[in-house]
Design an enzyme around this catalytic site. Structure first.
Site, PDB file in Angstrom:
ATOM      1  N   CYS A 115       4.737  10.896   3.797  1.00  0.00           N
ATOM      2  CA  CYS A 115       3.811   9.786   3.978  1.00  0.00           C
ATOM      3  C   CYS A 115       3.086   9.960   5.311  1.00  0.00           C
ATOM      4  O   CYS A 115       3.715  10.298   6.323  1.00  0.00           O
ATOM      5  CB  CYS A 115       4.576   8.460   3.961  1.00  0.00           C
ATOM      6  N   HIS A 158       3.118   5.574  -5.400  1.00  0.00           N
ATOM      7  CA  HIS A 158       3.331   5.648  -3.944  1.00  0.00           C
ATOM      8  C   HIS A 158       2.342   4.733  -3.224  1.00  0.00           C
ATOM      9  O   HIS A 158       2.720   4.000  -2.291  1.00  0.00           O
ATOM     10  CB  HIS A 158       3.157   7.105  -3.471  1.00  0.00           C
ATOM     11  N   GLU A 159       1.080   4.747  -3.688  1.00  0.00           N
ATOM     12  CA  GLU A 159       0.048   3.925  -3.025  1.00  0.00           C
ATOM     13  C   GLU A 159       0.255   2.440  -3.288  1.00  0.00           C
ATOM     14  O   GLU A 159       0.142   1.615  -2.382  1.00  0.00           O
ATOM     15  CB  GLU A 159      -1.354   4.346  -3.478  1.00  0.00           C
ATOM     16  N   HIS A 162       2.770   0.837  -1.138  1.00  0.00           N
ATOM     17  CA  HIS A 162       2.280   0.475   0.206  1.00  0.00           C
ATOM     18  C   HIS A 162       1.716  -0.941   0.227  1.00  0.00           C
ATOM     19  O   HIS A 162       1.824  -1.651   1.223  1.00  0.00           O
ATOM     20  CB  HIS A 162       1.187   1.437   0.684  1.00  0.00           C
TER      21      HIS A 162
HETATM   22  C1  LIG Z   1       1.931  15.437  -3.020  1.00  0.00           C
HETATM   23  C2  LIG Z   1       0.985  15.804  -1.931  1.00  0.00           C
HETATM   24  N1  LIG Z   1       1.012  15.053  -0.777  1.00  0.00           N
HETATM   25  C3  LIG Z   1       0.150  15.366   0.202  1.00  0.00           C
HETATM   26  N2  LIG Z   1       0.141  14.665   1.390  1.00  0.00           N
HETATM   27  N3  LIG Z   1       0.732  13.412   1.423  1.00  0.00           N
HETATM   28  C4  LIG Z   1       0.087  12.379   0.789  1.00  0.00           C
HETATM   29  O1  LIG Z   1      -0.966  12.509   0.230  1.00  0.00           O
HETATM   30  C5  LIG Z   1       0.744  11.014   0.857  1.00  0.00           C
HETATM   31  C6  LIG Z   1       0.885  10.411  -0.521  1.00  0.00           C
HETATM   32  C7  LIG Z   1       1.596  11.324  -1.527  1.00  0.00           C
HETATM   33  C8  LIG Z   1       3.027  11.702  -1.141  1.00  0.00           C
HETATM   34  C9  LIG Z   1       3.740  11.905  -2.472  1.00  0.00           C
HETATM   35  C10 LIG Z   1       2.959  11.205  -3.515  1.00  0.00           C
HETATM   36  C11 LIG Z   1       1.732  10.636  -2.874  1.00  0.00           C
HETATM   37  C12 LIG Z   1      -0.161  10.154   1.725  1.00  0.00           C
HETATM   38  N4  LIG Z   1       0.346   8.782   1.784  1.00  0.00           N
HETATM   39  O2  LIG Z   1       1.081   8.446   2.868  1.00  0.00           O
HETATM   40  C13 LIG Z   1      -0.519   7.784   1.242  1.00  0.00           C
HETATM   41  O3  LIG Z   1       0.158   6.578   1.142  1.00  0.00           O
HETATM   42  C14 LIG Z   1      -0.758  16.433   0.041  1.00  0.00           C
HETATM   43  F1  LIG Z   1      -1.620  16.714   1.013  1.00  0.00           F
HETATM   44  C15 LIG Z   1      -0.749  17.149  -1.159  1.00  0.00           C
HETATM   45  N5  LIG Z   1      -1.635  18.185  -1.410  1.00  0.00           N
HETATM   46  C16 LIG Z   1      -1.732  18.800  -2.725  1.00  0.00           C
HETATM   47  C17 LIG Z   1      -3.210  18.992  -3.087  1.00  0.00           C
HETATM   48  N6  LIG Z   1      -3.909  19.776  -2.053  1.00  0.00           N
HETATM   49  C18 LIG Z   1      -5.318  19.945  -2.424  1.00  0.00           C
HETATM   50  C19 LIG Z   1      -6.047  20.748  -1.349  1.00  0.00           C
HETATM   51  O4  LIG Z   1      -5.900  20.083  -0.089  1.00  0.00           O
HETATM   52  C20 LIG Z   1      -4.522  19.916   0.327  1.00  0.00           C
HETATM   53  C21 LIG Z   1      -3.788  19.093  -0.738  1.00  0.00           C
HETATM   54  C22 LIG Z   1      -2.305  18.937  -0.364  1.00  0.00           C
HETATM   55  N7  LIG Z   1       0.132  16.816  -2.130  1.00  0.00           N
HETATM   56 NI    NI Z   2       2.178   6.848   2.101  1.00  0.00          NI
END
Ligand SMILES: Cc1nc(NNC(=O)[C@H](CC2CCCC2)CN(O)CO)c(F)c(N2CCN3CCOC[C@@H]3C2)n1
Ligand code: NI
Length: 188
Positions: A115, A158-159, A162
């Site tokens: 997160c 997850h969102e 929040h």
């Molecule tokens: C799974 C993932 N989690 C990343 N980060 N965490 C987040 O998004 C948190 C939210 C996610 C955590 C688990 C479920 C939701 C943010 N949260 O706190 C919001 O509430 C990523 F960054 C990521 N990816 C995969 C796709 N890729 C495409 C190209 O660019 C990089 C990107 C990296 N996959």
């Molecule tokens: Ni989060």
């Protein structure tokens, strides 16, 4: 544009509050918020820009994470990274989202979750519903009712958590963080 400094960290009470419903038509401020929440994801998923602005990449961002306790979150789940050309699996700003039904079957990301508001690794599976029916309004006030499964379903849960003051690690089994139920689906 939101930068990491704009992201509220665990310990700030806003992350444990029940967010407020958003009124339509959106105020100019709410329109700007929606735009900025999605822009963060787009920029963070661009390797050059992500590096340039020192962001943590994200596929979702909820308004309470930028200190705004409103029922709004952006979701941008790209197609598998190989063919960037593919259109995203799910892309929208979900406003006043409600999970109207969910599968009994559970699902979890194999690599666990993180997160942007939690500056530490918390290992373990985060059990969620494998499939959900989600109702929400978009920035224009249009009602949507969609069925999601796997990766987009996990991200939306997850969102939406929040917006109700829940953080991912609240769901991790204390005694056995990597406990696998037999009928659970694991999503790569
Ligand atoms: C799974 C993932 N989690 C990343 N980060 N965490 C987040 O998004 C948190 C939210 C996610 C955590 C688990 C479920 C939701 C943010 N949260 O706190 C919001 O509430 C990523 F960054 C990521 N990816 C995969 C796709 N890729 C495409 C190209 O660019 C990089 C990107 C990296 N996959
Ligand atoms: Ni989060």
């Amino acid at each position: 544009m939101f930068l990491m400094d704009d992201i509220v960290r665990d310990g700030d009470p806003v992350l444990r509050q029940e967010a407020k419903k958003v009124k339509f038509p959106l105020s100019a401020d709410d329109k700007k918020l929606a735009h900025n929440l999605m822009e963060y994801l787009e920029v963070s998923q661009n390797p050059e820009l992500c590096e340039k602005y020192k962001l943590r990449a994200g596929v979702g961002l909820a308004a309470p994470q930028v200190g705004v306790s409103k029922m709004m979150a952006s979701v941008l789940v790209p197609n598998d990274d190989e063919n960037e050309k593919g259109k995203p699996l799910f892309k929208d700003v979900i406003i006043n989202p409600v999970i109207v039904s969910n599968s009994v079957q559970r699902g979890a990301l194999t690599e666990g979750e993180g997160c942007l508001s939690v500056d530490r690794d918390v290992p373990g599976y985060v059990p969620r519903s494998a499939r959900i029916t989600l109702k929400y309004q978009d920035v224009d006030g249009n009602e949507h009712k969609i069925r999601l499964k796997n990766y987009p379903a996990i991200v939306c849960q997850h969102e939406i958590d929040h917006l109700h003051g829940i953080l991912f690690y609240d769901h991790i089994n204390k005694d056995n963080p990597f406990k696998r139920d037999d009928d659970e689906v694991f999503i790569y």
